[in-house]
Design an enzyme around this catalytic site. Structure first.
Site, PDB file in Angstrom:
ATOM      1  N   GLU A 129      -6.696  -7.698  -0.952  1.00 31.50           N
ATOM      2  CA  GLU A 129      -7.330  -7.611   0.364  1.00 31.50           C
ATOM      3  C   GLU A 129      -8.800  -7.241   0.221  1.00 31.50           C
ATOM      4  OE1 GLU A 129      -5.486  -5.208   3.358  1.00 31.50           O
ATOM      5  OE2 GLU A 129      -3.488  -6.051   3.023  1.00 31.50           O
ATOM      6  N   GLU A 131       0.827  -1.214   0.000  1.00 31.63           N
ATOM      7  CA  GLU A 131       0.000   0.000   0.000  1.00 31.63           C
ATOM      8  C   GLU A 131       0.864   1.268   0.000  1.00 31.63           C
ATOM      9  OE1 GLU A 131      -2.763  -0.352   3.247  1.00 31.63           O
ATOM     10  OE2 GLU A 131      -4.002  -1.795   2.180  1.00 31.63           O
TER      11      GLU A 131
END
Length: 817
Positions: A255, A184
């Site tokens: 995710e 991320e």
């Protein structure tokens, strides 16, 4: 009436839990549709299971139950601070044995995805970084910084070399088909400017250069350099993902958050499985999504001090497999049905051409896939969250509940709808088996309140908490002397802290406590106090409940006391730059009095000997509960601290930090069976506040009750294998109540059964105005004494239609023993 099933029937065979064929190694590549393994495109469902958040003894069951739920891939982060606690010193033992974990995945015929990072966030202490990294001269984390890149490359290379040496990459015949570098990064990249862009390119090239033979991904990194695949994280990737940054890369969802991770002081926020299923189906249909990972599939337990700031010990307890590893229904079963329905379409999805058409309004549409052989699959979408609708597709009407997607593997017959839950529901229960309700069962040891003279570390200013403790303890003593003028009356001790909690003592006596929250990084403690004439000892215990886990310039974050002042008789004195004495940790921690050996190094007293409960250690012994059910500790009578069983920390507790609904965030704490001996188990607690151990209990966790509820509008169960076959018997295509007790349990009692119009749901029910009188006897005949059973919604089974013209339902609630 029961629906007209039409002339074409799917003749279902095999069972829902049929095994997936064993995986084998080979070349792993990709194109714009999917990963390609041994020359075959794949639609893959993945589930996150983190090896340090469970135990090696739990791994086989967790992986097996994931496989039964239709999971193809097990995903895990790699936890740098667990494996390299000191520079160049590695630990791969016990819960850290990643090779053993990956081998178990392989043994059960599944693939693996390895998210090396090595920054992981993951609500894990310091984002997975070992704290020694903080002390590397000139280091700046996660940017084009040579010291950081040196250690990042070292650890990444170490993990890759271990996997290669064990032949665990698919290119070597192993199960690892995908891996991740960084995590991320786009959320912080702008803070580093051009250096951040250079770092992304460096990280990608470094990873690819390790030549593992399998692809790499960067999640939430839209500009992931070729050949690294950019992927999506979040709840709504079917709506928010911009898509692969190259037409030659597949759409990957690393995710899909199955709930929200809970923080101390916050209420749980479970995510309905209907919402999870909707967005998975949308990602497949709209984005050509071919790899979806559930984060988490099993959350597990943040043992010891591994959780990040304010994160609870239980992690993603609402996942398909709960903290204890028990199947959570209907989440597990509904997703299993979804996986099976998508797999029915897999050939068409992977080979066919996609088109999109409106079904009336902009909120209703169809995604259609047509293969060259004439095969067809369709996803009918109702994006209206308020209204059920009827749509017409290819001259056939379909009822779509609000915010739902129906999957038609042949563009005709509806196999699954994301909002129609046919799978069973269950109720988790904890049966108390041991109570520590006698003062005679407990001994206590009072932690000393340190004064300035007791400390050996000194400074003339307030030190930063994390850089002083080096993450060796949650606790840091700040102490100083105050010379009080006899003419002063009451004074105000005013402190400001960026830690998580603070306890103040004047001359060894507690004068107040305060804490912050995840949304309040700074807090104050202002107490009216009475000093004696002359020299006074002020002792301030600063407490962290986990280190921060994310954000740009993480190495610059500060915690601990930031300002200390005393106001007396109108004058204000600042002690920020003053002679201070420091000590890291508590004496009980240093002596490890939570272990059998360490507990003998101090003199324990009879329970109740001390006048104050603050900073008190409590110990007792207990026998392991009989059976093999998971074990949990109820700490409802405690307030804040940490708990150990046989020297192993089962985590921090913070029962006194109430949620907005006025309840403790967490009162039950998991004790893995592997932590226990048959008899004489040592239980030790460090209580910071005024908790009372008489009130603690131990329970066994089980699922004693399961329930099924279907109506005529529900769909028949989806089976993973299907052939299209004309068949006269409609029985196989009826909605069914399917019940399955946990392993080693059978259906011992029918608590409720009604075929007709039962009112309510599995949480609260009653017989409605229409009820077949032989409902219970028929269900008893089908289910009693069995581990699993199936009861179709059938007039014939229940002796006819009890109320013609009225839509029917079947609700069955049973006890498993």
């Amino acid at each position: 009436m029961l629906r007209d099933m039409g002339c074409w029937w799917w003749w279902w065979f095999a069972v829902l839990s049929s095994a997936v064929a064993s995986v084998c190694g080979g070349e792993v590549t990709y194109d714009g549709r999917s990963l390609i393994i041994n020359g075959q495109r794949k639609i893959l469902f993945s589930g996150s299971i983190h090896y340090p958040r469970s135990t090696p003894e739990m791994w086989p069951s967790l992986i097996s139950q994931a496989k039964q739920g239709g999971i193809d891939v097990i995903e895990t982060y790699v936890f740098w601070n667990q494996h390299e606690p000191k520079p160049g010193q590695y630990d791969f033992s016990g819960r850290r044995d990643i090779v053993r974990f990956i081998r178990e995945v392989q043994a059960q015929g599944l693939y693996a995805c390895l998210r090396i990072g090595p920054f992981i966030q993951a609500e894990w202490n310091y984002g997975g970084f070992p704290f020694w990294l903080h002390d590397v001269p000139g280091i700046v984390y996660r940017t084009d910084n040579e010291p950081f890149k040196f250690y990042m490359r070292n650890f990444t290379t170490k993990i890759v070399e271990i996997m290669k040496s064990e032949n665990l990459y698919a290119s070597q015949g192993g199960p690892i088909i995908l891996q991740q570098i960084e995590n991320e990064y786009k959320t912080v990249e702008a803070n580093f400017g051009e250096a951040g862009k250079r770092y992304v390119l460096w990280a990608a090239n470094m990873a690819v250069g390790l030549e593992t033979g399998v692809p790499w991904v960067m999640c939430k990194q839209d500009d992931a350099p070729d050949p690294v695949i950019n992927s999506c994280n979040g709840r709504l990737c079917g709506e928010t993902f911009a898509g692969p940054n190259s037409p030659n890369k597949p759409a990957i969802w690393t995710e899909n958050w199955t709930s929200s991770y809970p923080l101390f002081g916050e209420d749980a926020r479970p995510r309905p499985v209907e919402d999870i299923a909707f967005h998975v189906a949308l990602f497949v249909a709209k984005m050509n999504g071919s790899f979806i990972n559930y984060y988490m599939y099993h959350g597990g337990t943040n043992f010891g001090r591994t959780a990040s700031a304010y994160v609870q010990t239980a992690y993603y307890d609402e996942a398909p497999l709960d903290e204890y590893g028990l199947i959570q229904q209907p989440t597990w079963g509904h997703l299993k049905e979804l996986h099976a329905a998508v797999k029915l379409c897999s050939e068409t999805l992977l080979q066919g051409a996609q088109s999109n058409l409106s079904l009336g309004t902009k909120l209703q549409e169809a995604y259609v896939f047509r293969g060259q052989s004439g095969k067809c699959a369709a996803f009918l979408v109702n994006n209206d969250s308020r209204t059920d609708v009827t749509v017409v597709f290819q001259n056939t009407s379909y009822e779509l509940p609000r915010k739902s997607i129906s999957i038609l593997p042949d563009c005709k017959n509806e196999a699954f709808n994301t909002a129609k839950i046919s799978t069973q529901q269950n109720t988790r229960s904890i049966q108390t088996v041991t109570k520590f309700n006698s003062t005679e069962q407990w001994e206590e040891y009072k932690e000393s309140i340190l004064n300035f003279d007791d400390t050996s570390s000194r400074a003339n200013t307030l030190l930063e908490h994390m850089n002083t403790t080096k993450d060796a303890s949650d606790y840091l003593w700040y102490t100083f002397r105050y010379n009080n003028d006899p003419s002063n009356g009451q004074s105000v001790l005013s402190t400001n802290s960026r830690a998580h909690a603070l306890h103040a003592f004047i001359n060894g006596r507690h004068t107040g406590s305060q804490h912050g929250s995840s949304s309040n990084l700074s807090f104050s403690l202002d107490n009216t106090v009475s000093f004696r004439a002359g020299i006074n000892n002020v002792s301030l215990l600063s407490v962290m409940v986990g280190l921060p886990d994310s954000g740009a310039y993480l190495e610059r974050r500060v915690a601990g006391l930031r300002r200390v002042r005393i106001q007396s008789n109108g004058s204000l004195k600042d002690f920020t730059n003053n002679p201070w004495g420091y000590q890291v940790g508590l004496l009980g921690e240093k002596l490890q009095i939570y272990t059998d050996v360490g507990s003998q190094k101090v003199q324990w007293s009879k329970f109740g000997s001390s006048t104050s409960g603050l900073l008190t250690w409590y110990k007792t012994v207990f026998d392991a509960p009989a059976g093999n059910e998971p074990v949990a500790l109820n700490l409802v009578s405690m307030r804040k601290g940490e708990v150990w069983v046989n020297g192993q920390s089962i985590g921090r507790y913070w029962v006194s930090f109430l949620t907005p609904s006025g309840k403790p965030s967490q009162i039950w704490y998991h004790i893995p069976r592997s932590f226990l001996k048959p008899t004489g188990n040592l239980l030790v607690l460090l209580e910071e506040e005024t908790g009372h151990p008489v009130g603690i209990s131990i329970g066994k966790v089980s699922i004693p009750k399961i329930c099924g509820h279907v109506s005529e509008s529900h769909l028949p169960p989806v089976i993973s294998r299907v052939i299209y076959k004309k068949h006269e018997n409609h029985h196989g295509r009826r909605p069914k109540v399917q019940l399955r007790c946990p392993s080693n349990r059978n259906i011992s009692r029918i608590l409720f059964a009604s075929f007709g119009t039962p009112s309510g749901d599995c949480q609260s029910y009653a017989v409605g105005s229409c009820h077949s009188s032989n409902s219970r006897s028929n269900v008893e005949k089908a289910c009693l004494g069995k581990g699993m059973c199936s009861v179709p919604l059938s007039y014939k089974r229940f002796g006819g239609d009890p109320c013609p013209g009225t839509p029917k339902a079947l609700l069955v609630d049973v006890q498993c023993t």
